[in-house]
Scaffold this active site. Structure first.
Site, short mmCIF file in Angstrom:
data_model
loop_
_atom_site.label_atom_id
_atom_site.label_comp_id
_atom_site.label_asym_id
_atom_site.label_seq_id
_atom_site.Cartn_x
_atom_site.Cartn_y
_atom_site.Cartn_z
N MET A 50 0.83 -1.50 -0.02
CA MET A 50 0.00 0.20 0.04
C MET A 50 0.88 1.39 0.07
O MET A 50 1.90 1.32 0.76
CB MET A 50 -0.79 -0.19 1.10
CG MET A 50 -1.57 1.21 1.30
SD MET A 50 -2.72 1.38 2.99
CE MET A 50 -1.56 1.90 4.12
N ASP A 52 -0.11 5.74 -0.88
CA ASP A 52 -1.01 6.95 -0.76
C ASP A 52 -2.33 6.63 -0.40
O ASP A 52 -2.94 5.65 -1.09
CB ASP A 52 -0.96 7.87 -2.00
CG ASP A 52 0.34 8.07 -2.37
OD1 ASP A 52 1.23 7.57 -1.90
OD2 ASP A 52 0.19 8.61 -3.71
N PHE A 108 -3.45 5.66 -10.26
CA PHE A 108 -2.70 6.28 -9.49
C PHE A 108 -3.34 7.10 -8.56
O PHE A 108 -4.58 7.17 -8.62
CB PHE A 108 -1.63 7.29 -10.28
CG PHE A 108 -0.34 6.43 -10.88
CD1 PHE A 108 -0.40 5.01 -10.72
CD2 PHE A 108 0.86 7.41 -10.83
CE1 PHE A 108 0.87 4.67 -11.14
CE2 PHE A 108 1.95 6.71 -11.08
CZ PHE A 108 2.01 5.25 -11.20
N SER A 109 -2.89 7.87 -7.92
CA SER A 109 -3.44 8.46 -6.79
C SER A 109 -4.64 9.72 -7.31
O SER A 109 -4.41 10.14 -8.43
CB SER A 109 -2.61 9.45 -5.80
OG SER A 109 -1.90 8.41 -5.07
N ASP A 183 -2.37 12.98 -9.79
CA ASP A 183 -3.13 13.41 -8.14
C ASP A 183 -4.05 14.39 -8.03
O ASP A 183 -3.75 15.29 -7.59
CB ASP A 183 -1.90 13.48 -7.27
CG ASP A 183 -0.85 12.29 -7.31
OD1 ASP A 183 -0.80 11.20 -8.06
OD2 ASP A 183 0.49 12.61 -6.96
N GLU A 234 3.73 16.17 -5.41
CA GLU A 234 2.74 15.14 -5.60
C GLU A 234 1.87 15.24 -4.82
O GLU A 234 1.64 16.04 -3.85
CB GLU A 234 3.34 13.89 -5.44
CG GLU A 234 4.57 13.46 -6.22
CD GLU A 234 5.17 12.16 -5.98
OE1 GLU A 234 5.49 11.41 -6.84
OE2 GLU A 234 5.21 11.71 -4.69
N TRP A 325 9.22 7.37 0.79
CA TRP A 325 9.81 6.73 -0.36
C TRP A 325 11.31 6.23 -0.26
O TRP A 325 11.74 5.57 -0.97
CB TRP A 325 9.61 7.56 -1.69
CG TRP A 325 8.24 7.51 -2.10
CD1 TRP A 325 7.47 8.46 -2.40
CD2 TRP A 325 7.74 6.14 -2.59
NE1 TRP A 325 6.28 7.92 -2.95
CE2 TRP A 325 6.39 6.63 -3.05
CE3 TRP A 325 7.92 4.92 -2.81
CZ2 TRP A 325 5.39 5.86 -3.72
CZ3 TRP A 325 7.03 4.11 -3.31
CH2 TRP A 325 5.85 4.53 -3.64
C1 FRU Z 1 2.95 9.40 -4.17
C2 FRU Z 1 2.84 8.77 -5.64
C3 FRU Z 1 1.64 9.82 -6.39
C4 FRU Z 1 1.53 8.55 -7.30
C5 FRU Z 1 1.40 7.37 -6.62
C6 FRU Z 1 1.77 6.37 -7.45
O1 FRU Z 1 3.50 8.64 -3.31
O2 FRU Z 1 4.06 9.03 -6.21
O3 FRU Z 1 2.36 10.69 -7.11
O4 FRU Z 1 0.10 8.84 -7.81
O5 FRU Z 1 2.44 7.69 -5.64
O6 FRU Z 1 1.56 5.03 -6.50
#
Ligand code: FRU
Length: 519
Positions: A50, A52, A108-109, A183, A234, A325
């Protein structure tokens, strides 16, 4: 034939009997050993990867939590939206994966809203649709080194988020040739009666507006050369928030950035200003390169707020991904990776230095409290172990420093292996800190062990610290949430004991400690 089927028959019989015994035993669950480092009261996926939190929306009594999820591995991979719901922000029910990748790409997010007036036309029988808006990431395009492999798409649900239908007109925001373009967070802007989308475009955010959630028009950009720029932006969010104790309402932008956080790696900065439906204008204090951080710990990233919290509640509720990260994919958990932070209420407070964002855990968490241990006022010099057992604790500590030389004071969690985490404040340079340099496992990353610091936002010789401890995390809310730090750790034995300490001189301390019930 007979020879082979007979043992099979017995094996099946045995399996059935043992299954029955397990079910009949009410303690079966507690007899199974707890998974190492699995948080006891923070949200984690049952298994696999898991990152975001996504699409948080409140609808018909349920807080939805979608999240970046890869069901086939404990490291990041092709993203889906995992799904959980809660009635109280405390206990979560896991639901099946909500949104799967399709021909436009991975999921993605992004965010979700209730389309109350059915502006999209997807509603049925007078019921509003839930609308999810997210980035689709085309792996083939990325591999081919194109620039336009991220676009914004939408899906809708007519059954309280359980199943979703992809909009056939996707993408709703095509990519003009910007490599990082992702995002989206969507909200209804009441003053101009339109939908507003904010998303990250490389080193800044972009705003788009729409009457119906399907057709979007570019409105403006914000953030170039403002705040922190050590990495790409992000997961932005934008919302109005009133200044505590006044009738004044301001607009707040959250913008996660990776790398470039104050304590290295991923972090979330914020800006305060005005938004007129098209353009965000930062207040003076937020119009320069000085960044303001929502959380100074290493482990609160990509957090955004819930949509559609009823006006009668009125809170702005936030949750973040409790990782970074710099090491998220290698932390030593077995069957799953990552947890969310505790859900928090955000407020804007006037301080000596200007407007500041504060975060405090939501009040609903108080129902996890078990026994209470008052900590009578004492003058402390050195270390005093508290008569409570960890690791699941909530502490509310008040400190007072006198006319002493520089002191360092706070809370120490420790175990019988000599591993420890220290959470506190040092007056020599007015910094709160979490020190996890001796917290247990850290060989998985050069970047993990260490001391993290955070500036104080107020002055005076009285300090408050609310601290929530779980098996693998500490969350510090100092001075009523004006300085917040979130750090994870992986001790080789639970931190069963806690002590208060003062080094360099005397401090006064008193407060309350509660046991916390895990699930
Ligand atoms: C942030 C991110 C977002 C992206 C997602 C991909 O942690 O890098 O920018 O949408 O994770 O999993």
């Amino acid at each position: 034939m007979k020879r082979t089927t007979l043992p099979l028959f017995f094996a099946l019989l045995l399996a059935l009997v043992s299954c029955k015994t397990e079910k009949a035993d009410p303690n079966a669950a507690s007899l199974s050993p707890r998974e190492e480092h699995r948080p006891a009261y923070h949200f984690t996926p049952d298994s696999m990867w898991m990152n975001d939190p996504n699409g948080m929306v409140f609808y018909e009594g349920e807080y939805h939590l979608f999240y970046q999820y890869y069901p086939d591995s404990t490291v990041w991979g092709p993203m889906h939206w995992g799904h959980a719901v809660s009635k109280d922000l405390v206990s979560w029910e896991h639901l099946p994966i909500a949104i799967y990748p399709d021909s436009l790409g991975l999921i993605f997010s992004g965010s979700a809203v209730v389309d109350w007036n059915n502006s999209s036309g997807f509603g049925q029988n007078g019921k509003p649709p839930l609308i999810a808006i997210f980035t689709q990431h085309d792996m083939a395009g990325e591999r081919a080194q194109t620039l336009d492999f991220q676009v914004q798409s939408m899906a809708y649900s007519l059954d309280k988020g359980r199943t979703w239908t992809m909009y056939e007109g996707n993408p709703i925001v095509p990519n003009p040739g910007i490599r990082d373009f992702r995002d989206p967070k969507v909200s209804w802007h009441e003053a101009t009666k339109q939908w507003v989308m904010i998303f990250a475009a490389k080193d800044r955010v972009r705003f788009y507006t729409s009457p119906d959630l399907k057709a979007w028009t570019f409105a403006s950009e914000f953030g170039e050369k403002l705040g922190a720029h050590g990495g790409v932006w992000e997961c932005p969010d934008m919302f109005p928030l009133s200044v505590e104790g006044t009738n004044l309402s301001k607009w707040v932008i959250l913008s996660s950035i990776n790398p470039g956080a104050p304590n290295v790696g991923s972090g979330t900065q914020y800006f305060v200003g005005e938004f007129d439906g098209k353009t965000f204008t930062p207040d003076n204090a937020f119009a320069g390169e000085t960044a303001h951080w929502l959380d100074y710990g290493r482990d609160n990233y990509a957090g955004v707020t819930w949509s559609d919290i009823p006006a009668s509640d009125g809170r702005r509720l936030f949750i973040g991904w409790m990782s970074n990260w710099s090491y998220a994919t290698v932390v030593p958990t077995e069957r799953w990776r990552s947890a969310t932070t505790l859900p928090r209420t955000l407020s804007l407070r006037q301080t000596e230095g200007g407007l500041r964002l504060s975060s405090m855990p939501v009040r609903e968490l108080e129902k996890l409290r078990s026994e209470a241990h008052p900590l009578a006022a004492m003058t402390l010099s050195g270390e005093k172990t508290l008569p409570v057992s960890g690791p699941l604790l909530e502490l509310d500590l008040e400190w007072e420093t006198g006319d002493t030389p520089p002191v360092t004071f706070g809370l120490k969690l420790f175990n019988s292996l000599g591993e420890e985490v220290r959470i506190g404040y040092r007056t020599i340079d007015n910094q709160y800190f979490i020190d996890r340099s001796k917290a247990g496992k850290s060989a998985f990353s050069d970047n993990f062990a260490g001391l993290h610091i955070a500036p104080r936002q107020v002055s005076g010789n009285r300090y408050t610290m609310r601290i929530w401890l779980d098996v693998a995390s500490a969350e510090l809310f100092a001075d009523g949430g004006l300085t917040t730090m979130t750090d994870i750790f992986f001790p080789n034995e639970d931190f069963g004991q806690v002590a208060v300490f003062s080094e360099g001189g005397e401090v006064k301390v008193r407060g309350m400690v509660w046991g916390v019930r895990g699930f």
